[in-house]
Scaffold this motif. Structure first.
Motif, PDB file in Angstrom:
ATOM      1  N   ARG A   1       0.821  -1.219   0.000  1.00 16.80           N
ATOM      2  CA  ARG A   1       0.000   0.000   0.000  1.00 16.80           C
ATOM      3  C   ARG A   1       0.853   1.267   0.000  1.00 16.80           C
ATOM      4  O   ARG A   1       0.501   2.251  -0.641  1.00 16.80           O
ATOM      5  CB  ARG A   1      -0.917   0.002   1.228  1.00 16.80           C
ATOM      6  N   ASP A   2       1.947   1.252   0.749  1.00 18.07           N
ATOM      7  CA  ASP A   2       2.785   2.452   0.836  1.00 18.07           C
ATOM      8  C   ASP A   2       3.351   2.843  -0.522  1.00 18.07           C
ATOM      9  O   ASP A   2       3.404   4.017  -0.872  1.00 18.07           O
ATOM     10  CB  ASP A   2       3.933   2.232   1.824  1.00 18.07           C
TER      11      ASP A   2
ATOM     12  N   LEU B   1      -7.413  -6.508  -7.937  1.00 12.73           N
ATOM     13  CA  LEU B   1      -7.096  -5.900  -6.649  1.00 12.73           C
ATOM     14  C   LEU B   1      -8.104  -4.813  -6.298  1.00 12.73           C
ATOM     15  O   LEU B   1      -8.624  -4.762  -5.184  1.00 12.73           O
ATOM     16  CB  LEU B   1      -5.681  -5.307  -6.684  1.00 12.73           C
ATOM     17  N   VAL B   2      -8.380  -3.931  -7.261  1.00 16.66           N
ATOM     18  CA  VAL B   2      -9.264  -2.787  -7.015  1.00 16.66           C
ATOM     19  C   VAL B   2     -10.727  -3.210  -6.911  1.00 16.66           C
ATOM     20  O   VAL B   2     -11.464  -2.762  -6.034  1.00 16.66           O
ATOM     21  CB  VAL B   2      -9.084  -1.717  -8.119  1.00 16.66           C
TER      22      VAL B   2
ATOM     23  N   HIS C   1      -9.527 -10.828   2.733  1.00 19.50           N
ATOM     24  CA  HIS C   1      -9.768 -11.263   4.107  1.00 19.50           C
ATOM     25  C   HIS C   1     -10.487 -10.141   4.839  1.00 19.50           C
ATOM     26  O   HIS C   1     -10.004  -9.015   4.915  1.00 19.50           O
ATOM     27  CB  HIS C   1      -8.452 -11.588   4.811  1.00 19.50           C
ATOM     28  N   ARG C   2     -11.681 -10.479   5.345  1.00 19.82           N
ATOM     29  CA  ARG C   2     -12.539  -9.482   5.975  1.00 19.82           C
ATOM     30  C   ARG C   2     -12.801  -8.359   4.968  1.00 19.82           C
ATOM     31  O   ARG C   2     -13.291  -8.613   3.895  1.00 19.82           O
ATOM     32  CB  ARG C   2     -11.936  -8.998   7.284  1.00 19.82           C
ATOM     33  N   ASP C   3     -12.455  -7.132   5.299  1.00 22.41           N
ATOM     34  CA  ASP C   3     -12.776  -6.034   4.378  1.00 22.41           C
ATOM     35  C   ASP C   3     -11.555  -5.574   3.587  1.00 22.41           C
ATOM     36  O   ASP C   3     -11.563  -4.494   3.013  1.00 22.41           O
ATOM     37  CB  ASP C   3     -13.377  -4.860   5.157  1.00 22.41           C
ATOM     38  N   ARG C   4     -10.516  -6.396   3.547  1.00 28.78           N
ATOM     39  CA  ARG C   4      -9.288  -5.987   2.861  1.00 28.78           C
ATOM     40  C   ARG C   4      -8.901  -6.964   1.775  1.00 28.78           C
ATOM     41  O   ARG C   4      -9.055  -8.172   1.934  1.00 28.78           O
ATOM     42  CB  ARG C   4      -8.129  -5.930   3.869  1.00 28.78           C
TER      43      ARG C   4
ATOM     44  N   ALA D   1      -5.625 -17.821   5.797  1.00 26.53           N
ATOM     45  CA  ALA D   1      -4.463 -18.495   6.384  1.00 26.53           C
ATOM     46  C   ALA D   1      -3.287 -17.532   6.505  1.00 26.53           C
ATOM     47  O   ALA D   1      -2.579 -17.514   7.521  1.00 26.53           O
ATOM     48  CB  ALA D   1      -4.076 -19.699   5.533  1.00 26.53           C
ATOM     49  N   LEU D   2      -3.081 -16.708   5.479  1.00 24.84           N
ATOM     50  CA  LEU D   2      -1.994 -15.734   5.508  1.00 24.84           C
ATOM     51  C   LEU D   2      -2.196 -14.744   6.652  1.00 24.84           C
ATOM     52  O   LEU D   2      -1.249 -14.405   7.369  1.00 24.84           O
ATOM     53  CB  LEU D   2      -1.916 -14.991   4.171  1.00 24.84           C
ATOM     54  N   ALA D   3      -3.440 -14.293   6.832  1.00 25.25           N
ATOM     55  CA  ALA D   3      -3.738 -13.347   7.910  1.00 25.25           C
ATOM     56  C   ALA D   3      -3.448 -13.971   9.271  1.00 25.25           C
ATOM     57  O   ALA D   3      -2.878 -13.330  10.158  1.00 25.25           O
ATOM     58  CB  ALA D   3      -5.190 -12.892   7.820  1.00 25.25           C
TER      59      ALA D   3
END
Length: 200
Positions: free
Chosen positions: A50-51, A84-85, A123-126, A160-162
């Motif tokens: 993101r950065d 992604l978007v 995952h969730r809202d991301r 799983a990654l989260a």
């Protein structure tokens, strides 16, 4: 970043892309499994930095696996950028007819696929990144159920990654806490020894 398109080799330095060995093992397993499930020439996981506003190749199986890991390109480009978007999976049966396909990025990887399937690592809202399958067998491309399978697999991989990432964050804290308790116990023992009357 100095280039406006194409891949930029280099380490993934953003917070979203600093993966440890546990995460790397997990992601490598994901791409190898995805490649096997769909009979693909290659599979890759790209995580969103993101950065930097970039997608970073974190794991690759098949074509490009020797050179792509750590390479990055602008997150808004190509089909991976669209996934992604949008947060939606997609399939492109003929990339020559697909206007959003970033051919220059593909050419810079050394492998230009004819077809592609991609799903968000949500995952969730991301959306953490994108799972891509390059040149899957024809029946995988034409079946909606196969795209649903890829999307489900990507969601499980993201969960799983989260979990693995969260555990990695917690473990250093737990280790620091344990070490702190050891130091407190050692200090207590020193103080108790100091207070014990010594024989004359």
């Amino acid at each position: 970043m100095t280039q406006s398109h194409g891949l930029v080799p280099g380490p993934a330095t953003g917070p979203a892309t600093r993966v440890g060995s546990a995460e790397h093992d997990l992601l490598q397993s994901v791409v190898e499994t995805a490649r096997a499930i769909f009979g693909a020439a290659a599979s890759s996981v790209l995580l969103h930095d993101r950065d930097a506003g970039e997608l970073v190749f974190q794991a690759v199986s098949g074509e490009g696996e020797e050179s792509l890991v750590g390479s990055r390109f602008p997150a808004g480009r190509g089909l991976a950028g669209w996934v992604l978007v949008s947060g939606e999976p997609m399939v492109a049966d003929d990339l020559r007819e697909q206007g959003m396909f970033a051919r220059d990025v593909a050419e810079s990887t050394g492998y230009v696929p004819d077809a592609l399937m991609a799903a968000p690592l949500a995952h969730r809202d991301r959306v953490l990144g994108v799972l891509e399958v390059l040149d899957p067998v024809a029946q995988s491309r034409s079946s909606l159920s196969e795209l649903d399978l890829l999307a489900l697999f990507a969601r499980q991989a993201a969960a799983a990654l989260a979990v693995v990432t969260e555990r990695r964050r917690e473990e250093p804290s737990a280790a620091v806490r344990a070490r702190s308790l050891e130091l407190v116990a050692a200090l207590r023992d020193v103080l108790l020894d100091a207070e014990t009357p010594r024989p004359v």
